[in-house]
Design a protein around this motif. Structure first.
Motif, PDB file in Angstrom:
ATOM      1  N   SER A 123      71.693  -6.238  65.865  1.00 44.22           N
ATOM      2  CA  SER A 123      72.020  -7.526  66.469  1.00 44.22           C
ATOM      3  C   SER A 123      73.388  -7.476  67.147  1.00 44.22           C
ATOM      4  N   GLY A 124      73.443  -7.921  68.403  1.00 40.94           N
ATOM      5  CA  GLY A 124      74.687  -7.985  69.156  1.00 40.94           C
ATOM      6  C   GLY A 124      75.095  -6.706  69.843  1.00 40.94           C
ATOM      7  N   SER A 125      74.338  -5.622  69.679  1.00 41.65           N
ATOM      8  CA  SER A 125      74.758  -4.352  70.270  1.00 41.65           C
ATOM      9  C   SER A 125      74.335  -4.173  71.724  1.00 41.65           C
ATOM     10  N   GLY A 126      73.368  -4.957  72.198  1.00 36.08           N
ATOM     11  CA  GLY A 126      72.939  -4.845  73.585  1.00 36.08           C
ATOM     12  C   GLY A 126      73.974  -5.395  74.542  1.00 36.08           C
ATOM     13  N   ASN A 127      74.084  -4.754  75.694  1.00 37.20           N
ATOM     14  CA  ASN A 127      74.982  -5.205  76.757  1.00 37.20           C
ATOM     15  C   ASN A 127      74.223  -6.086  77.744  1.00 37.20           C
ATOM     16  N   THR A 142      71.875  14.361  80.656  1.00 35.36           N
ATOM     17  CA  THR A 142      70.775  14.265  79.696  1.00 35.36           C
ATOM     18  C   THR A 142      71.276  13.823  78.324  1.00 35.36           C
ATOM     19  N   GLY A 143      70.322  13.407  77.490  1.00 35.97           N
ATOM     20  CA  GLY A 143      70.612  13.115  76.094  1.00 35.97           C
ATOM     21  C   GLY A 143      71.254  11.769  75.830  1.00 35.97           C
ATOM     22  N   ASN A 144      71.345  10.909  76.822  1.00 36.18           N
ATOM     23  CA  ASN A 144      71.924   9.579  76.623  1.00 36.18           C
ATOM     24  C   ASN A 144      70.854   8.620  76.124  1.00 36.18           C
ATOM     25  N   LEU A 145      71.265   7.645  75.318  1.00 36.65           N
ATOM     26  CA  LEU A 145      70.367   6.631  74.786  1.00 36.65           C
ATOM     27  C   LEU A 145      70.724   5.292  75.418  1.00 36.65           C
ATOM     28  N   ILE A 146      69.764   4.670  76.075  1.00 36.24           N
ATOM     29  CA  ILE A 146      69.921   3.337  76.666  1.00 36.24           C
ATOM     30  C   ILE A 146      68.871   2.455  76.024  1.00 36.24           C
ATOM     31  N   VAL A 147      69.315   1.472  75.200  1.00 39.79           N
ATOM     32  CA  VAL A 147      68.352   0.676  74.444  1.00 39.79           C
ATOM     33  C   VAL A 147      68.934  -0.700  74.118  1.00 39.79           C
ATOM     34  N   GLY A 148      68.102  -1.725  74.177  1.00 41.81           N
ATOM     35  CA  GLY A 148      68.472  -3.054  73.708  1.00 41.81           C
ATOM     36  C   GLY A 148      69.331  -3.874  74.642  1.00 41.81           C
ATOM     37  N   ASN A 149      69.433  -3.481  75.910  1.00 41.22           N
ATOM     38  CA  ASN A 149      70.277  -4.190  76.878  1.00 41.22           C
ATOM     39  C   ASN A 149      69.482  -5.213  77.677  1.00 41.22           C
ATOM     40  N   THR A 150      70.187  -6.195  78.233  1.00 40.89           N
ATOM     41  CA  THR A 150      69.606  -7.121  79.199  1.00 40.89           C
ATOM     42  C   THR A 150      70.172  -6.733  80.552  1.00 40.89           C
TER      43      THR A 150
END
Length: 172
Positions: A123-127, A142-150
């Motif tokens: 909770s609250g971690s998305g940008n 490579t190897g980056n994680l992009i998750v939970g953003n608006t």
């Protein structure tokens, strides 16, 4: 906002990090103190070839507002720039997340910097990454994680605040 800084109007960088393991949280970067009008830096936050930095956090007091800069909101570059975490920030909007005050370049640019995290699953971690002239997020590694953003909407998720591209992945 909390007890953060207003870092705006600089001809080059708002914040330039060349050391590892820093926390940058609760700041207004590239806007006026109210977070309602641009007072641009060239780059909002520039991380040069170092890792393990945290930009933002999971509470509203940790949130950075990184908007209105003439280049990128957040730039992370270099092969040693890994393990950085970008979470809970508003990139390209006003302090409320309702109005467009985009960065003229990219919202977030991961340039040849592997294994970083943009957002998260807690909770609250998305940008909120919206209203930037070029890409919301541009990744050339490579190897980056992009998750939970608006991306491309306002903070409520109900109004469009488009970037040119939401997420752009390429090899150069």
């Amino acid at each position: 906002m909390g007890a953060g800084n207003v870092i705006s109007g600089n001809s080059s960088y708002g914040i330039y990090l060349q050391t590892a393991s820093n926390l940058v949280a609760g700041n207004i970067i590239g806007l006026n103190a109210a977070g309602t009008a641009t007072r641009a830096n060239s780059y909002g936050i520039y991380i040069n070839n170092v890792g393990s930095n945290t930009i933002g956090g999971t509470t509203a007091l940790d949130r950075n507002i990184i908007s209105g800069n003439t280049q990128d909101g957040i730039f992370i570059g270099g092969n040693s720039a890994s393990g950085n975490v970008i979470q809970g920030n508003y990139v390209g909007t006003d302090a409320t997340g309702a109005s467009a005050l985009g960065n003229s370049g990219r919202g977030i640019y991961l340039a040849s910097s592997p294994s970083n995290t943009v957002g998260g699953t807690t909770s609250g971690s998305g940008n909120l990454i919206s209203a930037n002239t070029l890409y919301g997020i541009h990744v050339t590694s490579t190897g980056n994680l992009i998750v939970g953003n608006t991306i491309g909407l306002d903070a409520t998720g109900s109004s469009k605040l488009a970037n040119s591209f939401g997420i752009y992945l390429n090899s150069s």
